[in-house]
Write a protein that holds these residues in place. Structure first.
Motif, short mmCIF file in Angstrom:
data_model
loop_
_atom_site.label_atom_id
_atom_site.label_comp_id
_atom_site.label_asym_id
_atom_site.label_seq_id
_atom_site.Cartn_x
_atom_site.Cartn_y
_atom_site.Cartn_z
N ASP A 1 1.31 -1.30 -0.38
CA ASP A 1 0.26 0.01 -0.07
C ASP A 1 0.73 1.31 0.24
O ASP A 1 0.76 2.39 -0.23
CB ASP A 1 -1.02 0.50 1.25
N THR A 2 2.30 1.03 0.69
CA THR A 2 3.10 2.43 0.58
C THR A 2 3.73 3.16 -0.38
O THR A 2 3.99 3.97 -0.71
CB THR A 2 4.25 2.20 2.20
N LEU A 3 4.40 1.30 -0.93
CA LEU A 3 4.47 1.76 -2.18
C LEU A 3 3.75 2.07 -3.31
O LEU A 3 3.80 2.74 -4.57
CB LEU A 3 4.49 0.53 -2.74
N ALA A 4 2.18 1.62 -3.67
CA ALA A 4 1.68 2.03 -4.75
C ALA A 4 1.22 3.57 -4.29
O ALA A 4 1.28 4.12 -4.72
CB ALA A 4 -0.20 1.62 -4.08
N SER A 5 1.21 4.10 -2.57
CA SER A 5 0.62 5.57 -2.72
C SER A 5 2.22 6.25 -3.09
O SER A 5 1.55 7.33 -3.88
CB SER A 5 -0.09 5.50 -1.35
N THR A 6 3.42 5.65 -2.85
CA THR A 6 4.33 6.45 -3.16
C THR A 6 4.55 6.57 -5.42
O THR A 6 4.98 7.34 -6.07
CB THR A 6 5.53 5.89 -2.80
N HIS A 7 3.91 6.00 -5.68
CA HIS A 7 4.41 5.29 -7.11
C HIS A 7 3.38 6.66 -7.83
O HIS A 7 3.44 7.74 -8.84
CB HIS A 7 3.13 3.81 -7.65
N ALA A 8 2.24 6.83 -6.72
CA ALA A 8 1.04 7.56 -7.66
C ALA A 8 1.61 9.35 -7.15
O ALA A 8 1.43 10.06 -7.85
CB ALA A 8 -0.08 7.50 -6.46
N ALA A 9 1.76 9.32 -6.04
CA ALA A 9 2.62 11.19 -5.72
C ALA A 9 3.41 11.18 -5.95
O ALA A 9 2.77 12.26 -6.47
CB ALA A 9 2.60 10.82 -3.88
N HIS A 10 4.45 10.61 -6.77
CA HIS A 10 5.82 11.22 -7.60
C HIS A 10 5.30 10.64 -9.02
O HIS A 10 6.05 10.28 -9.24
CB HIS A 10 6.94 10.17 -6.51
N LYS A 11 4.32 9.45 -9.43
CA LYS A 11 4.40 9.23 -10.72
C LYS A 11 5.57 8.31 -11.11
O LYS A 11 6.15 9.23 -12.12
CB LYS A 11 3.80 10.65 -11.47
N VAL A 12 5.94 7.97 -10.54
CA VAL A 12 6.58 6.46 -10.92
C VAL A 12 6.41 5.32 -10.86
O VAL A 12 5.72 4.93 -10.41
CB VAL A 12 7.91 6.46 -9.98
N GLY A 13 6.85 4.18 -11.70
CA GLY A 13 6.06 3.00 -12.07
C GLY A 13 7.13 2.10 -11.78
O GLY A 13 7.07 0.70 -11.17
N ASN A 14 8.57 2.54 -11.25
CA ASN A 14 9.84 1.87 -11.30
C ASN A 14 9.61 1.26 -8.74
O ASN A 14 9.88 2.21 -8.71
CB ASN A 14 11.31 2.53 -11.11
N VAL A 15 9.67 0.60 -8.73
CA VAL A 15 9.88 0.06 -7.20
C VAL A 15 10.58 0.57 -6.41
O VAL A 15 10.25 0.95 -5.48
CB VAL A 15 9.54 -1.61 -7.48
N ALA A 16 11.86 0.15 -7.47
CA ALA A 16 13.23 0.92 -6.61
C ALA A 16 12.90 2.41 -7.08
O ALA A 16 13.57 2.92 -5.42
CB ALA A 16 14.27 0.32 -7.53
N LEU B 1 11.32 2.93 -3.32
CA LEU B 1 11.23 2.89 -2.42
C LEU B 1 12.81 3.77 -1.84
O LEU B 1 12.66 4.25 -0.78
CB LEU B 1 12.44 1.75 -2.25
N HIS B 2 13.58 4.53 -3.14
CA HIS B 2 14.07 5.75 -2.75
C HIS B 2 13.53 6.78 -1.95
O HIS B 2 13.97 7.25 -1.12
CB HIS B 2 14.54 5.56 -3.69
N ALA B 3 12.30 6.84 -2.63
CA ALA B 3 11.61 8.70 -2.54
C ALA B 3 11.53 7.81 -0.99
O ALA B 3 11.27 9.02 0.14
CB ALA B 3 10.11 8.85 -2.99
N ILE B 4 10.80 6.34 -0.36
CA ILE B 4 10.00 6.23 0.96
C ILE B 4 11.42 6.07 1.94
O ILE B 4 11.48 6.89 3.03
CB ILE B 4 9.27 5.01 1.03
N LEU B 5 12.57 6.37 1.74
CA LEU B 5 13.59 5.77 2.10
C LEU B 5 14.34 7.75 2.92
O LEU B 5 14.53 8.11 3.17
CB LEU B 5 14.82 5.38 1.51
N GLY B 6 13.86 8.31 1.76
CA GLY B 6 14.04 9.77 1.77
C GLY B 6 13.25 10.59 2.42
O GLY B 6 13.56 11.49 3.46
N ILE B 7 12.28 9.38 2.04
CA ILE B 7 11.19 10.17 4.07
C ILE B 7 11.57 10.26 5.42
O ILE B 7 11.43 10.61 5.98
CB ILE B 7 9.91 10.30 3.73
N VAL B 8 12.20 8.62 4.80
CA VAL B 8 13.00 8.51 6.40
C VAL B 8 13.58 9.47 6.97
O VAL B 8 13.81 9.08 7.86
CB VAL B 8 12.98 6.55 6.26
N GLU B 9 14.11 9.96 6.22
CA GLU B 9 15.48 10.33 6.04
C GLU B 9 14.75 11.16 7.19
O GLU B 9 16.03 12.62 7.63
CB GLU B 9 16.44 10.82 5.34
#
Length: 317
Positions: free
Chosen positions: A205-220, A223-231
């Motif tokens: 679900d988190t990946l799907a939300s990130t895909h939609a928010a950043h308009k990206v289709g690549n899982v990696a 995840l890079h965007a998610i890691l940026g949020i964690v940072e």
């Protein structure tokens, strides 16, 4: 061509027979292979036993003469019996007529459906063998033994659970950031992770939300965007070791970045801290290698200073 009446893998009535290993018909094409050291170990074991301790599966049904049946499974064992100069071996004979698909399926199933060893249990059983010759008989090679040497039985208790493996693949330029984030996430924990299905669903679900928010289709990339949020929210990890009323939840070590909210600090500030820590160590005020104690001491003095209480934040400049 299949028909409506075709049934896969009909019931069979195998029976135990004795055959000369030299006369049986080997498979013309055998997907199972064996390394030389495995072959040598097999031959030595057969010689030591004077028989085969697991029987080959053979097929006759009038298509192959008696004594010359086709070896569906156990081609290497049969050849090892010849090498060990055995006159006869026990075999499991299928004499019921089989279609070509059935024979191939039975051959492949015998090679493919073997199960897997729990490394911790395997190591425990191997360690119980005291005689070096019987350890050699077990057939475990150097590669497997090196693997077993690294096994921690306490960390593999989930090996007998029914769980699924999820692989995460990163682009080369993102790999190091992922390693660092995962290392921080498991700080203070052992290296064996077991996630519930709910966690897996939440990850998707988190990946799907990130895909939609950043308009990206690549899982990696997601995840890079998610890691940026964690940072950007490292201090949120304080909830893992500090209660809402400011009390410690455990006595383990935590990352300094969860306190400061950043992994780095300006070089001049680092130099000042290094000098202060070295001076405190030289005076015997803190133990060598425990510079954090100086920071704890300074913070304590700051909180207990004039007109300041532990729960009163410093005013912003």
């Amino acid at each position: 061509m299949s028909t409506d009446n075709a049934q896969p893998a009909g019931k069979i009535r195998p029976r135990l027979v004795r055959r000369s290993p030299r006369d049986l018909t080997p498979l013309p094409v055998n997907a199972r292979y064996m390394r030389k050291e495995e072959w040598d170990r097999l031959v030595e074991n057969v010689k030591a036993d004077g028989c085969l301790t697991s029987v080959p599966l053979i097929y006759g049904a009038g298509e192959y003469p008696e004594g010359h049946e086709l070896i569906l499974s156990g081609n290497h064992r049969t050849a090892a019996a010849v090498e060990a100069e055995l006159d006869e071996i026990d075999c499991m004979l299928i004499d019921d007529p089989q279609e070509k698909d059935e024979l191939l399926a039975r051959q492949l199933s015998h090679n493919a459906i073997n199960g897997q060893d729990d490394p911790a249990t395997l190591r425990e059983l191997y360690d119980q063998i005291e005689d070096v010759d019987w350890r050699a008989y077990s057939g475990l090679d150097d590669d497997q033994l090196n693997l077993l040497a690294e096994v921690s039985p306490e960390g593999l208790s989930e090996a007998n659970l029914d769980f699924a493996t999820v692989s995460l693949i990163f682009l080369p330029n993102e790999l190091e950031a992922a390693r660092t984030a995962f290392a921080d996430a498991r700080m203070g924990q052992n290296e064996s992770w077991l996630a519930a299905r709910a966690d897996y669903d939440q990850t998707l679900d988190t990946l799907a939300s990130t895909h939609a928010a950043h308009k990206v289709g690549n899982v990696a990339t997601a995840l890079h965007a998610i890691l940026g949020i964690v940072e950007n929210h490292l201090t949120d990890l304080q909830a893992g070791y500090q209660s809402p009323d400011g009390e410690p939840l455990h006595t383990g070590h935590v990352g300094l970045e969860t306190v400061l909210g950043a992994r780095t600090l300006p070089a001049p500030a680092a130099v000042t801290l290094n000098k202060a820590i070295a001076a405190a160590e030289g005076r015997g005020e803190i133990e060598t290698g425990q510079g954090w104690r100086l920071l704890e001491r300074l913070a304590g003095e700051y909180l207990s200073g004039p007109d300041r209480t532990a729960d009163e934040p410093a005013s912003s400049a």
